[in-house]
Design a protein around this motif. Structure first.
Motif, PDB file in Angstrom:
ATOM      1  N   ASP A  35       0.909  -1.100  -0.110  1.00  0.00           N
ATOM      2  CA  ASP A  35       0.101   0.136  -0.038  1.00  0.00           C
ATOM      3  C   ASP A  35       0.740   1.195   0.180  1.00  0.00           C
ATOM      4  OD1 ASP A  35      -1.850   2.195   1.023  1.00  0.00           O
ATOM      5  OD2 ASP A  35      -3.167   0.714   1.162  1.00  0.00           O
ATOM      6  N   LEU A  36       1.053   1.961  -1.006  1.00  0.00           N
ATOM      7  CA  LEU A  36       1.682   3.060  -1.103  1.00  0.00           C
ATOM      8  C   LEU A  36       1.536   4.240  -0.045  1.00  0.00           C
ATOM      9  CD1 LEU A  36       1.442   3.523  -4.902  1.00  0.00           C
ATOM     10  CD2 LEU A  36       3.220   2.536  -3.844  1.00  0.00           C
ATOM     11  N   ARG A  37       0.426   4.096   0.684  1.00  0.00           N
ATOM     12  CA  ARG A  37       0.061   5.072   1.802  1.00  0.00           C
ATOM     13  C   ARG A  37       1.389   4.521   2.927  1.00  0.00           C
ATOM     14  NH1 ARG A  37      -5.953   4.684   1.520  1.00  0.00           N
ATOM     15  NH2 ARG A  37      -5.318   2.685   1.081  1.00  0.00           N
ATOM     16  N   ALA A  38       1.281   3.380   3.260  1.00  0.00           N
ATOM     17  CA  ALA A  38       2.207   2.880   4.275  1.00  0.00           C
ATOM     18  C   ALA A  38       3.538   2.792   3.731  1.00  0.00           C
ATOM     19  CB  ALA A  38       1.723   1.298   4.446  1.00  0.00           C
ATOM     20  N   LEU A  39       4.084   2.896   2.680  1.00  0.00           N
ATOM     21  CA  LEU A  39       5.410   2.816   2.129  1.00  0.00           C
ATOM     22  C   LEU A  39       5.730   4.525   2.342  1.00  0.00           C
ATOM     23  CD1 LEU A  39       7.402   1.129   0.389  1.00  0.00           C
ATOM     24  CD2 LEU A  39       6.644   2.470  -1.745  1.00  0.00           C
ATOM     25  N   ALA A  40       4.821   5.348   1.657  1.00  0.00           N
ATOM     26  CA  ALA A  40       5.354   6.690   2.039  1.00  0.00           C
ATOM     27  C   ALA A  40       5.535   7.218   3.436  1.00  0.00           C
ATOM     28  CB  ALA A  40       4.260   7.659   1.345  1.00  0.00           C
ATOM     29  N   ALA A  41       4.675   6.443   4.401  1.00  0.00           N
ATOM     30  CA  ALA A  41       4.961   6.943   5.620  1.00  0.00           C
ATOM     31  C   ALA A  41       6.012   6.287   6.207  1.00  0.00           C
ATOM     32  CB  ALA A  41       3.534   6.452   6.541  1.00  0.00           C
ATOM     33  N   ALA A  42       6.526   5.155   5.721  1.00  0.00           N
ATOM     34  CA  ALA A  42       7.699   4.540   6.179  1.00  0.00           C
ATOM     35  C   ALA A  42       8.821   5.236   5.529  1.00  0.00           C
ATOM     36  CB  ALA A  42       7.677   2.947   5.453  1.00  0.00           C
ATOM     37  N   ALA A  43       8.637   5.666   4.485  1.00  0.00           N
ATOM     38  CA  ALA A  43       9.983   6.646   4.150  1.00  0.00           C
ATOM     39  C   ALA A  43       9.804   7.848   4.720  1.00  0.00           C
ATOM     40  CB  ALA A  43       9.778   6.684   2.494  1.00  0.00           C
ATOM     41  N   GLY A  44       9.075   8.133   5.648  1.00  0.00           N
ATOM     42  CA  GLY A  44       9.085   9.609   6.290  1.00  0.00           C
ATOM     43  C   GLY A  44       8.665  10.782   5.480  1.00  0.00           C
ATOM     44  N   ARG A  45       7.678  10.248   4.364  1.00  0.00           N
ATOM     45  CA  ARG A  45       7.152  11.341   3.567  1.00  0.00           C
ATOM     46  C   ARG A  45       5.896  11.906   4.121  1.00  0.00           C
ATOM     47  NH1 ARG A  45       9.199  10.048  -2.219  1.00  0.00           N
ATOM     48  NH2 ARG A  45       7.195  11.181  -2.999  1.00  0.00           N
ATOM     49  N   PRO A  46       5.770  13.358   4.111  1.00  0.00           N
ATOM     50  CA  PRO A  46       4.578  13.588   4.849  1.00  0.00           C
ATOM     51  C   PRO A  46       3.177  13.326   3.746  1.00  0.00           C
ATOM     52  CG  PRO A  46       5.927  15.315   4.176  1.00  0.00           C
ATOM     53  CD  PRO A  46       6.715  14.201   3.969  1.00  0.00           C
ATOM     54  N   ARG A  62       3.329  -0.753   8.069  1.00  0.00           N
ATOM     55  CA  ARG A  62       4.154  -0.052   8.606  1.00  0.00           C
ATOM     56  C   ARG A  62       5.107  -0.777   9.330  1.00  0.00           C
ATOM     57  NH1 ARG A  62      -0.296   3.766   8.730  1.00  0.00           N
ATOM     58  NH2 ARG A  62      -0.844   3.005  10.879  1.00  0.00           N
ATOM     59  N   GLY A  63       4.546  -1.793  10.140  1.00  0.00           N
ATOM     60  CA  GLY A  63       5.508  -2.546  11.147  1.00  0.00           C
ATOM     61  C   GLY A  63       6.338  -3.438  10.181  1.00  0.00           C
ATOM     62  N   TRP A  64       5.824  -3.930   9.001  1.00  0.00           N
ATOM     63  CA  TRP A  64       6.824  -4.694   8.173  1.00  0.00           C
ATOM     64  C   TRP A  64       8.084  -3.894   7.382  1.00  0.00           C
ATOM     65  CZ3 TRP A  64       8.244  -5.331   2.791  1.00  0.00           C
ATOM     66  CH2 TRP A  64       8.359  -6.685   2.420  1.00  0.00           C
ATOM     67  N   TYR A  65       7.539  -2.826   7.084  1.00  0.00           N
ATOM     68  CA  TYR A  65       8.573  -1.878   6.476  1.00  0.00           C
ATOM     69  C   TYR A  65       9.843  -1.742   7.598  1.00  0.00           C
ATOM     70  CZ  TYR A  65       5.627  -1.215   2.402  1.00  0.00           C
ATOM     71  OH  TYR A  65       4.795  -1.148   1.154  1.00  0.00           O
ATOM     72  N   ALA A  66       9.313  -1.350   8.701  1.00  0.00           N
ATOM     73  CA  ALA A  66      10.307  -1.008   9.789  1.00  0.00           C
ATOM     74  C   ALA A  66      11.457  -2.350   9.793  1.00  0.00           C
ATOM     75  CB  ALA A  66       9.660  -1.078  11.133  1.00  0.00           C
ATOM     76  N   ALA A  67      10.900  -3.485   9.445  1.00  0.00           N
ATOM     77  CA  ALA A  67      12.000  -4.607   9.482  1.00  0.00           C
ATOM     78  C   ALA A  67      12.547  -4.935   8.149  1.00  0.00           C
ATOM     79  CB  ALA A  67      11.309  -5.812   9.890  1.00  0.00           C
ATOM     80  N   HIS A  68      12.068  -4.276   6.954  1.00  0.00           N
ATOM     81  CA  HIS A  68      12.578  -4.362   5.992  1.00  0.00           C
ATOM     82  C   HIS A  68      12.680  -3.103   4.999  1.00  0.00           C
ATOM     83  CE1 HIS A  68      10.131  -8.101   6.791  1.00  0.00           C
ATOM     84  NE2 HIS A  68      11.078  -8.706   6.078  1.00  0.00           N
TER      85      HIS A  68
END
Length: 300
Positions: free
Chosen positions: A140-151, A274-280
């Motif tokens: 989900d690009l919304r979770a991806l963007a949040a994980a990248a620190g993009r507002p 978001r949790g998955w991206y923190a580990a990946h």
């Protein structure tokens, strides 16, 4: 007891008899088996479609088993697969070279249709090409963007939502013109919400159109039948009201995913990813690079 995979691909593994006469093989990803099922609905087809694994499941041991089937194949309906895929000679051109001289090859596209859920994406990383986030196998690009620190900006406009879909159709048309003999970019939007269950799981009307066009191009025009079930409907993306309105589509909205009959809320997906991206974190970098244009359109 025969293991389930051998039983499922019984002709390949010698657990079921090879049909008499010439064969048809459908080569590609998960969409390939759905097309094969539709080809098998045609009565009196002069080639018999045989079930084989999708290319991403094929092993070196399977190649020896495929050889006698390829020798009997008169129709290869193949998605574009690059030479040396997964370190094996699984490319469409490589497989076509093993066919009898009289065989016909019809190339058809890997169908992706982001219009109905514009936040869905596929992200691969060479360290583990098969890895997908939970709880649904789409980023989900919304979770991806949040994980990248993009507002996150304001919610995307109707024009932005429609643009993601239009770009998806244009990209499909580009790949069809470059790589295939038949396609569906010219008709996919006409099927509305029935066009796709998810980003890369076309609905039955699209698959039906592909099967008919494959046969027509192969010189075997025929009426493709009803398979009696949704072929790729095991997982279904949300059908949000804002997206349907942006596309001018009628019909009831659904604000959640369906995994079989189990609803999966978008909030659940966003939190888990978001949790998955923190580990990946490598997937975050890869996803931001690959989907930069869509992220910008959606205000992410």
């Amino acid at each position: 007891m025969t293991d389930p995979r051998r039983r499922h691909y019984g002709v390949l593994h010698g657990c079921a008899p090879v049909p008499a006469g010439p064969l048809a093989l459908v080569w590609g990803n998960c969409q390939a088996e759905a097309v094969r099922v539709l080809l098998a609905t045609v009565p009196d087809l002069p080639v018999t479609p045989v079930r084989i694994p999708p290319v991403h499941e094929l092993t070196a041991a399977d190649l020896d088993l495929l050889a006698p089937l390829l020798a009997r194949t008169r129709l290869l309906a193949a998605q574009p697969v690059r030479d040396g895929y997964r370190g094996l000679p699984l490319g469409t051109a490589e497989v076509a070279a093993a066919l009898p001289a009289a065989a016909t090859v019809v190339r058809w596209p890997v169908v992706r249709h982001p219009a109905l859920h514009p936040w869905s994406a596929i992200v691969r990383h060479p360290s583990d090409p098969a890895a997908v986030p939970p709880p649904v196998p789409y980023h989900d690009l919304r979770a991806l963007a949040a994980a990248a620190g993009r507002p996150a900006g304001a919610p995307p406009s109707a024009g932005a939502l429609a643009e993601v879909g239009a770009r998806g159709v244009a990209e499909l048309a580009r790949r069809e013109a470059r790589d295939t003999d038949v396609g569906v970019a010219d008709v996919i939007t006409s099927f509305g919400t029935a066009a796709a269950h998810t980003l890369n799981h076309p609905g039955n009307p699209v698959l039906h159109c592909l099967a008919a066009r494959i046969l027509d191009t192969a010189g075997l025009p025929a009426t493709v039948g009803d398979p009696g079930r949704d072929l790729l409907g095991g997982i279904r993306s949300p059908l949000r009201r804002d997206v349907l309105d942006a596309l001018g589509l009628p019909g009831p909205a659904r604000g959640h995913w369906l995994d079989g009959d189990r609803p999966v809320g978008e909030d659940e997906v966003l939190a888990a990813q978001r949790g998955w991206y923190a580990a990946h974190p490598a997937w975050v970098r890869a996803g931001v690079a690959r989907h930069a244009d869509t992220l910008e359109i959606l205000g992410l």
